[in-house]
Design an enzyme around this catalytic site. Sequence first.
Site, PDB file in Angstrom:
ATOM      1  N   CYS A  18       0.837  -1.212   0.000  1.00 18.51           N
ATOM      2  CA  CYS A  18       0.000   0.000   0.000  1.00 18.51           C
ATOM      3  C   CYS A  18       0.868   1.257   0.000  1.00 18.51           C
ATOM      4  CB  CYS A  18      -0.913   0.010   1.209  1.00 18.51           C
ATOM      5  SG  CYS A  18      -1.511  -1.632   1.623  1.00 18.51           S
ATOM      6  N   HIS A  23      -9.050   4.023  -2.005  1.00 17.26           N
ATOM      7  CA  HIS A  23      -7.689   3.505  -1.838  1.00 17.26           C
ATOM      8  C   HIS A  23      -7.291   2.600  -2.997  1.00 17.26           C
ATOM      9  CE1 HIS A  23      -4.037   2.193  -0.072  1.00 17.26           C
ATOM     10  NE2 HIS A  23      -4.489   1.225   0.689  1.00 17.26           N
TER      11      HIS A  23
END
Lengths: 130, 392
Positions: free
Chosen positions: B90, B339
Amino acid sequence: MKEPTYNYREDSEKLNFVGNECNKCHKVYFPKRNVCRDCGSTEMIDRKLSGNGEIYSYTQIMVPPEDFNDKESYYAVIVKLDEGPRVSGILVDSGTTPDIGLRVKPALRLMKKDKETGLPRYQMKFEIID
Amino acid sequence: MNGDLLRKVAIVGVGLTKFGERYDASLRNLVSEAGIACFEDAGMSNKDIDALYVGNMASGRLTEQEHVGALVADELALSNVPALKVENACASGGTAFRQAYMAVASGMHDRVMALGVEKMTDVSTSEATTGLGGAGDKSWELDDGITFPGLYALMARRHMHDYGTTEEQMAAVAVKNHANAYKNKYAHFHKIISIDDAIRSKMIADPLKLYDCSPISDGSASLIMVPAEDARKYTDTPIIISGSAQASDTLRLADRDDITSIKAARIAAEKAYSQAKIKPSDVNVAEVHDCFTIAEIIAMEDLGFYKKGEAAKAIFDGDTGLNGKVSVNTSGGLKGCGHPVGATGIKQAVEIVWQLRGEAEGRQVSNAKIGLTHNVGGSGSTAIVNILERGD
Ligand SMILES: CC(C)(COP(=O)(O)OP(=O)(O)OC[C@H]1O[C@@H](n2cnc3c(N)ncnc32)[C@H](O)[C@@H]1OP(=O)(O)O)[C@@H](O)C(=O)NCCC(=O)NCCS
Ligand SMILES: [Zn+2]
């Protein structure tokens, strides 16, 4: 026969709670490491651990990983083993609600047949000691 | 390395796509949407770029497309420049940002593009989340049945135990970030929610519920960096990168001494503050990695905005809302803005650039001079902190 996608090479270590210990600074590891995280030594000696310990944190997983097992939900825990290292795992379905600080012992369980190979797959879980 | 030998680096152009379930757009379409917007913003031609860094976590797994460095260079018709993809779960976007920064700072390249992209909705949610599980330890976490939300749930439970953090306080992060996202036309969600909505949403990994989780999104973000001395050729409002630091930690959560804090983020923050010669209280606006609501609480403590155990109450009390003590996640954060994993670290910087330029329409922080981005990979195995400042 296809290869299983899970890391079966670590099964003997996982299912028997075999960790190792640094021969220089004596830090104990589970899972095993080839290089000591604390002192950098590569002299590591296998050590069988008890698998006993206490719950350091827990959660109830309501959305399991894809194709994980037949259960809709289960408790995952981080256990601080009596020999020092912390390890994550899941609890057997014993009906006892987990809490931080509760004592646990290891419990070997059949998970399910591996979807690729059809072979049975086992998992070392934890069981709360009442 | 001796910082005095480095060149000062400025951001002179930014571009962003709408985040969300972009059924209309492929990986390639997202890249051109963000890339073209970035060239227009910089007033630069694609032929001016001399190196490209792409942040992307899982194009192979999610779209069966690898070699995304070359794909982006080709799609944007760059001039045979060195192009590569970096993967740090991430934190892939933040890593691409820092690689681009180092390339300019070192003198190796003069006009560098950093672009982050993730196309996540071409597979089912369960395939996507299994792929994201690879950010942790495949054989000692995911294979054992511990999902990615499960890892953050373990952190949350321990944080509640050690500091008395409550589910309402975590919900307050989601409420704030949804409110900010509502004012951001690029955001995945445009939905105001209440503490009650959040508390009553479906349980994912106790104590984390649906509204404690960031969603699965598609999107791309991009920016261009040049040596600060050249910046005025392209813009009247260059944004200077005054600090950029990265750190790593154990892959497995259980191996860390303290799971109520992310050590890699603390180390990166300390270095970035010292490079920029500022303290946490100098920061006006911050984009932090709220992949789960507990992660924003932990971030506020790791970044030194609050003492350990004090952030949750402060957030609940509104300290970090728009024009609060420090305005946090004005874009909506990962929770509200979405995201798309590889795009997130770049999007954070894009939002800070807009805030510092005074261009954050509808959600502008007044008199924002210093901004910070905080991007985390896995359960804390990678962290990147950047500090951005107005060039004037
Ligand atoms: C939380 C999660 C499991 C939800 O997935 P899901 O239950 O399959 O959700 P669906 O896609 O079926 O969506 C159901 C509804 O909830 C909404 N929704 C999905 N995720 C949401 C979220 N995180 N927050 C708020 N709403 C959400 C959808 O828009 C949809 O709404 P609709 O019915 O009005 O259209 C998934 O979003 C997830 O795993 N998120 C975490 C991602 C992650 O780990 N990222 C990496 C972190 S670094
Ligand atoms: Zn040692």
